[in-house]
Design a protein around this motif. Structure first.
Motif, PDB file in Angstrom:
ATOM      1  N   GLY A  60       0.936  -1.013  -0.008  1.00 50.53           N
ATOM      2  CA  GLY A  60      -0.081  -0.034  -0.010  1.00 50.53           C
ATOM      3  C   GLY A  60       1.123   1.401   0.061  1.00 50.53           C
ATOM      4  O   GLY A  60       0.307   2.246  -0.395  1.00 50.53           O
ATOM      5  N   ILE A  61       1.813   1.604   1.258  1.00 50.59           N
ATOM      6  CA  ILE A  61       2.430   2.664   0.889  1.00 50.59           C
ATOM      7  C   ILE A  61       3.104   2.695   0.133  1.00 50.59           C
ATOM      8  O   ILE A  61       3.861   3.904  -1.127  1.00 50.59           O
ATOM      9  N   THR A  62       3.777   1.998  -0.777  1.00 46.70           N
ATOM     10  CA  THR A  62       4.649   1.997  -2.370  1.00 46.70           C
ATOM     11  C   THR A  62       3.471   1.949  -3.410  1.00 46.70           C
ATOM     12  O   THR A  62       4.362   3.365  -4.633  1.00 46.70           O
ATOM     13  N   LEU A  63       2.478   2.239  -3.175  1.00 43.84           N
ATOM     14  CA  LEU A  63       1.756   1.667  -3.939  1.00 43.84           C
ATOM     15  C   LEU A  63       1.334   3.389  -4.034  1.00 43.84           C
ATOM     16  O   LEU A  63       1.338   4.858  -5.210  1.00 43.84           O
ATOM     17  N   MET A  64       1.131   4.315  -3.116  1.00 42.69           N
ATOM     18  CA  MET A  64       0.852   5.303  -3.507  1.00 42.69           C
ATOM     19  C   MET A  64       2.217   6.242  -3.113  1.00 42.69           C
ATOM     20  O   MET A  64       1.166   7.629  -4.389  1.00 42.69           O
ATOM     21  N   TYR A  65       3.531   6.009  -2.957  1.00 42.60           N
ATOM     22  CA  TYR A  65       4.380   6.527  -3.422  1.00 42.60           C
ATOM     23  C   TYR A  65       4.586   7.034  -5.562  1.00 42.60           C
ATOM     24  O   TYR A  65       5.108   7.383  -5.714  1.00 42.60           O
ATOM     25  N   VAL A  66       4.103   5.892  -5.718  1.00 40.08           N
ATOM     26  CA  VAL A  66       4.435   5.192  -7.037  1.00 40.08           C
ATOM     27  C   VAL A  66       2.868   6.535  -7.763  1.00 40.08           C
ATOM     28  O   VAL A  66       3.329   7.305  -8.769  1.00 40.08           O
ATOM     29  N   MET A  67       2.296   6.642  -7.424  1.00 38.35           N
ATOM     30  CA  MET A  67       0.791   7.186  -8.147  1.00 38.35           C
ATOM     31  C   MET A  67       1.678   9.291  -7.495  1.00 38.35           C
ATOM     32  O   MET A  67       1.219   9.536  -8.659  1.00 38.35           O
ATOM     33  N   TYR A  68       1.963   9.010  -6.234  1.00 38.64           N
ATOM     34  CA  TYR A  68       2.316  10.512  -5.665  1.00 38.64           C
ATOM     35  C   TYR A  68       3.577  10.991  -6.503  1.00 38.64           C
ATOM     36  O   TYR A  68       3.292  12.019  -7.611  1.00 38.64           O
ATOM     37  N   GLU A  69       4.668  10.086  -7.448  1.00 37.99           N
ATOM     38  CA  GLU A  69       5.727  11.023  -7.754  1.00 37.99           C
ATOM     39  C   GLU A  69       4.821  10.486  -9.443  1.00 37.99           C
ATOM     40  O   GLU A  69       5.670  11.891 -10.310  1.00 37.99           O
ATOM     41  N   LEU A  70       4.220  10.062 -10.093  1.00 36.99           N
ATOM     42  CA  LEU A  70       3.829  10.188 -11.191  1.00 36.99           C
ATOM     43  C   LEU A  70       2.675  11.281 -10.981  1.00 36.99           C
ATOM     44  O   LEU A  70       3.135  11.553 -12.627  1.00 36.99           O
ATOM     45  N   SER A  71       2.103  11.654 -10.321  1.00 41.22           N
ATOM     46  CA  SER A  71       1.736  12.845 -10.710  1.00 41.22           C
ATOM     47  C   SER A  71       2.209  14.123 -10.446  1.00 41.22           C
ATOM     48  O   SER A  71       1.735  14.892 -10.967  1.00 41.22           O
ATOM     49  N   LEU A  72       3.500  13.456 -10.153  1.00 40.57           N
ATOM     50  CA  LEU A  72       4.487  15.159 -10.670  1.00 40.57           C
ATOM     51  C   LEU A  72       4.943  14.705 -11.566  1.00 40.57           C
ATOM     52  O   LEU A  72       5.853  15.950 -12.146  1.00 40.57           O
ATOM     53  N   ARG A  73       4.931  13.790 -12.408  1.00 38.08           N
ATOM     54  CA  ARG A  73       6.046  13.835 -13.231  1.00 38.08           C
ATOM     55  C   ARG A  73       5.183  12.824 -14.551  1.00 38.08           C
ATOM     56  O   ARG A  73       5.215  11.694 -14.790  1.00 38.08           O
TER      57      ARG A  73
ATOM     58  N   ALA B  90       9.039  -7.377 -19.090  1.00 33.62           N
ATOM     59  CA  ALA B  90       9.870  -6.967 -20.048  1.00 33.62           C
ATOM     60  C   ALA B  90       9.618  -5.132 -19.751  1.00 33.62           C
ATOM     61  O   ALA B  90      10.507  -4.806 -21.229  1.00 33.62           O
ATOM     62  N   LEU B  91       8.779  -4.819 -19.332  1.00 34.97           N
ATOM     63  CA  LEU B  91       9.199  -3.656 -19.569  1.00 34.97           C
ATOM     64  C   LEU B  91      10.388  -2.629 -18.887  1.00 34.97           C
ATOM     65  O   LEU B  91       9.552  -2.478 -17.589  1.00 34.97           O
ATOM     66  N   PRO B  92      10.628  -2.490 -19.378  1.00 33.39           N
ATOM     67  CA  PRO B  92      12.078  -1.158 -18.455  1.00 33.39           C
ATOM     68  C   PRO B  92      11.506   0.060 -17.699  1.00 33.39           C
ATOM     69  O   PRO B  92      12.175   0.130 -17.190  1.00 33.39           O
ATOM     70  N   LEU B  93      10.694   1.289 -18.250  1.00 35.96           N
ATOM     71  CA  LEU B  93      10.689   1.442 -17.507  1.00 35.96           C
ATOM     72  C   LEU B  93       9.704   1.709 -16.535  1.00 35.96           C
ATOM     73  O   LEU B  93       9.462   2.011 -15.475  1.00 35.96           O
ATOM     74  N   LEU B  94       8.458   0.376 -16.635  1.00 33.95           N
ATOM     75  CA  LEU B  94       7.972   0.614 -15.319  1.00 33.95           C
ATOM     76  C   LEU B  94       8.405  -0.252 -14.050  1.00 33.95           C
ATOM     77  O   LEU B  94       8.237   0.378 -13.111  1.00 33.95           O
ATOM     78  N   ASP B  95       9.880  -0.496 -14.482  1.00 35.06           N
ATOM     79  CA  ASP B  95      10.013  -1.619 -13.458  1.00 35.06           C
ATOM     80  C   ASP B  95      11.492  -0.023 -13.134  1.00 35.06           C
ATOM     81  O   ASP B  95      11.144  -0.663 -11.818  1.00 35.06           O
ATOM     82  N   ALA B  96      11.515  -0.117 -13.933  1.00 28.76           N
ATOM     83  CA  ALA B  96      12.193   1.590 -13.195  1.00 28.76           C
ATOM     84  C   ALA B  96      11.346   2.442 -12.110  1.00 28.76           C
ATOM     85  O   ALA B  96      11.997   2.837 -11.417  1.00 28.76           O
ATOM     86  N   VAL B  97      10.144   2.807 -12.713  1.00 31.25           N
ATOM     87  CA  VAL B  97       9.223   3.537 -12.088  1.00 31.25           C
ATOM     88  C   VAL B  97       9.429   2.683 -10.778  1.00 31.25           C
ATOM     89  O   VAL B  97       9.341   3.123  -9.403  1.00 31.25           O
ATOM     90  N   LEU B  98       9.124   1.648 -10.931  1.00 35.67           N
ATOM     91  CA  LEU B  98       9.137   0.740  -9.450  1.00 35.67           C
ATOM     92  C   LEU B  98      10.377   0.517  -8.600  1.00 35.67           C
ATOM     93  O   LEU B  98      10.429   1.120  -7.033  1.00 35.67           O
ATOM     94  N   GLN B  99      11.219   0.255  -8.846  1.00 38.95           N
ATOM     95  CA  GLN B  99      12.398   0.347  -8.447  1.00 38.95           C
ATOM     96  C   GLN B  99      12.892   1.601  -7.578  1.00 38.95           C
ATOM     97  O   GLN B  99      13.555   1.577  -6.916  1.00 38.95           O
ATOM     98  N   GLU B 100      12.670   2.549  -8.843  1.00 39.26           N
ATOM     99  CA  GLU B 100      13.076   4.043  -7.635  1.00 39.26           C
ATOM    100  C   GLU B 100      12.148   4.786  -6.580  1.00 39.26           C
ATOM    101  O   GLU B 100      12.474   4.904  -5.927  1.00 39.26           O
ATOM    102  N   THR B 101      10.953   4.099  -6.931  1.00 36.12           N
ATOM    103  CA  THR B 101      10.639   3.960  -6.313  1.00 36.12           C
ATOM    104  C   THR B 101      10.406   3.578  -4.488  1.00 36.12           C
ATOM    105  O   THR B 101      10.622   4.170  -4.053  1.00 36.12           O
ATOM    106  N   LEU B 102      10.822   2.327  -4.796  1.00 33.61           N
ATOM    107  CA  LEU B 102      11.081   1.556  -3.658  1.00 33.61           C
ATOM    108  C   LEU B 102      12.645   2.154  -2.742  1.00 33.61           C
ATOM    109  O   LEU B 102      12.932   1.680  -1.341  1.00 33.61           O
ATOM    110  N   ARG B 103      13.159   2.504  -4.204  1.00 28.59           N
ATOM    111  CA  ARG B 103      14.797   2.955  -3.212  1.00 28.59           C
ATOM    112  C   ARG B 103      15.205   3.853  -2.405  1.00 28.59           C
ATOM    113  O   ARG B 103      15.174   4.212  -1.667  1.00 28.59           O
TER     114      ARG B 103
END
Length: 580
Positions: A315-328, A382-395
């Motif tokens: 839940g926390i990870t999903l929230m921050y994914v949406m938060y960051e995507l809303s800014l980018r 196989a989706l590199p940007l989706l993986d990058a979005v998730l990895q960077e959020t987890l970082r």
């Protein structure tokens, strides 16, 4: 009289000197830890400063991070506690088999051991083998039960909830919604879709449970014993057990109720534990971690931990994914293009806003349905940007940023000693830890570490990317790393596929375009094609339903014959951001 005074003075002086030697001189100058930099001037003498920082919030991670920046990879936090911020330290501590600190005992449920609280490595390894298989990446990627739960939770409930907020034009508590979706996914996989929660649909119970869980987190083991949260998990265990004994679908007496999207998945994790945990004894108990306990309590202690970790971290990870995507928005648009160009065309059907045209479903709740299969896990991988979005959020936004303490072993031979990052002869019984918050902010590995930059994962060469992966410590490492790491990765990817690709909530102009075509609003013949930002949308009305099919441009080609005869009648729906 003078003699007695002299004796008292000598005695008191000796006591004071002994205390001075033991608590000051020995700790600060003679201890094997004395060569290690002190995070605070009082660290060799007392743990008070660290305890104060931890009570102030963030489990002291900010203070520890600042100290590492000043002093290097190994620092002394307290007389008998160290913090380590290096790959060498991670290998030594977490892959070296160090036992967990007794701090973890606070996470026992029902007074019974679970994987988090087991101190003994042998007992931990035995229980981990029971459930590790159903959390492995290969099993999850081929699990029809997990796909069925995802169809129910994401394709049914979540899309309906988001659509409801969009139609009402009201604010949405993203964290609460993300935790609800994560709990429904986690509990559905563990206990089966029929037994799992419906937090997305039952708002009242969801909020009551989350409030009770907030209290649960602050309580001692005795205070929370058999409270609402512990009863909640036991109830689901009992329901899952009952579901295992219901008639099969081919039985004439079968009365098994399906969930709200017509699926009936197995209680995958519960069934695994129920069949294999411990060994039966004469009184019907089970052996867990060397202790005798009832079967229900043994299973519930383990699975409550899975539920808590699953809904909180995801839940926390999903929230921050949406938060960051809303800014980018640039990343959001690129992510959509990646999804549309890689995955097969997708179709999402919603019930009509009109009650007369509502699509019937199994329980009459009007939830939406995904008719096409979800994307294959291999396609998502196989989706590199989706993986990058998730990895960077987890970082950047670690769900568990706190230190994970271990205890250094005692060596039987005086010749043997422990060395960490050049500091030798570290004695046994010392608490040592690392934390993801500090590891993930190493500027030599992650330049501009406080910035959310998915690009860093895309632009790095192979060697650089491997180095970043080594420092990414979201799920810990070693034999006691997070059991559900693959599950935690899979679920945010599934939900982001849905949120970004199917419901289009993250691109407001596409969502406005879709939402414009309610039955009462349609003033042109449907279907028709519209194109915005290189993405072709087909808007259509069929059998009282609205359907939006997303296909990569330029298929089908945009031709004047596909446009409505009276384009001015739809102009208000496109504004200046979208063009036909």
């Amino acid at each position: 009289m003078a003699f007695y005074v002299t004796v008292i003075v000598v005695g008191v002086s000796f006591l004071l000197l002994s205390l001075l030697y033991k608590f000051i001189i020995q700790r600060a100058y003679l201890s094997p830890l004395s060569a290690i930099p002190n995070a605070h001037f009082s660290a060799p003498f007392s743990p008070f400063w660290l305890q104060w920082k931890r009570r102030s919030g963030n489990t002291g991670t900010h203070a520890i991070f600042a100290a590492h920046n000043r002093l290097g990879p190994v620092i002394r936090l307290a007389p008998n506690e160290l913090s380590v911020n290096s790959l060498d330290g991670l290998r030594t501590i977490y892959q070296g088999g160090f036992e967990r600190d007794e701090w973890y005992l606070r996470f026992r449920n029902y007074g019974e051991p679970n994987l988090i609280t087991m101190m003994d490595r042998t007992s931990h390894a035995r229980l981990k083998r029971v459930v590790a298989g159903v959390y492995s990446k290969s099993y999850l990627q081929h699990s029809e039960d997990l796909r069925g739960v995802a169809r129910v939770v994401v394709g049914g409930r979540l899309l309906s909830v988001i659509r409801s907020y969009a139609e009402k034009d009201t604010a949405m508590n993203v964290l609460e919604l993300a935790k609800a979706a994560a709990m429904d996914l986690t509990s559905g996989y563990i206990f089966g879709s029929k037994v799992g929660t419906n937090f997305l649909g039952d708002v009242g119970y969801r909020r009551r449970w989350l409030q009770a869980f907030g209290v649960f987190q602050t309580q001692s083991r005795r205070e929370r014993a058999w409270g609402e949260i512990e009863r909640f998990c036991v109830d689901m265990c009992e329901a899952a057990e009952a579901s295992l004994h219901e008639p099969t679908r081919g039985d004439d007496k079968a009365t098994t109720k399906k969930d709200d999207a017509g699926y009936n998945t197995k209680p995958v994790v519960y069934e695994q534990l129920s069949q294999r945990i411990g060994s039966s004894s004469s009184d019907g108990n089970k052996s867990v971690g060397g202790l005798e306990t009832t079967k229900t309590e043994a299973i519930a202690s383990e699975l409550l931990d899975h539920l808590i970790a699953g809904h909180e971290s995801t839940g926390i990870t999903l929230m921050y994914v949406m938060y960051e995507l809303s800014l980018r928005q640039d990343i959001t648009r690129r992510l959509r293009v990646e999804l549309l160009s890689t995955l097969s065309p997708l179709s999402v059907r919603f019930p009509s806003s009109s009650t007369n045209n509502k699509r019937p479903d199994n329980d009459g709740d009007g939830s939406s349905r995904i008719d096409d299969d979800l994307p294959k896990p291999s396609a998502i991988d196989a989706l590199p940007l989706l993986d990058a979005v998730l990895q960077e959020t987890l970082r950047l936004w670690q769900a568990v940023p706190a230190p994970q303490p271990r205890v250094t072993p005692y060596y039987s031979s005086t010749a043997a000693s422990l060395s960490i990052d050049g500091y030798d002869k570290i004695p046994g019984g010392v608490t040592v830890s690392s934390n993801a918050y500090t590891l993930h902010r190493n500027p030599d590995v992650f330049p501009n570490p406080e910035a959310w930059m998915p690009e860093r994962w895309l632009e790095a060469d192979k060697e650089r990317r491997q180095e970043m992966k080594r420092w990414l410590w979201t799920f810990s490492s070693g034999g006691r790393m997070c059991l559900g790491s693959n599950f935690a990765i899979q679920n945010p990817e599934d939900i982001k596929i849905e949120d970004t690709d199917k419901s289009k909530r993250l691109d407001q102009e596409h969502w406005d375009l879709y939402m414009a075509w309610k039955p009462d609003d349609a003033t042109v013949d449907l279907p028709f094609w519209a194109k915005t930002d290189g993405v072709t949308l087909q808007i259509m009305r069929q059998s009282g339903l609205q359907e939006a099919s997303i296909l990569p441009s330029p298929s089908p080609p945009l031709t004047p014959s596909l446009l409505p005869d009276n384009p001015t009648s739809i102009a208000p729906y496109f504004s200046t951001k979208s063009k036909l």
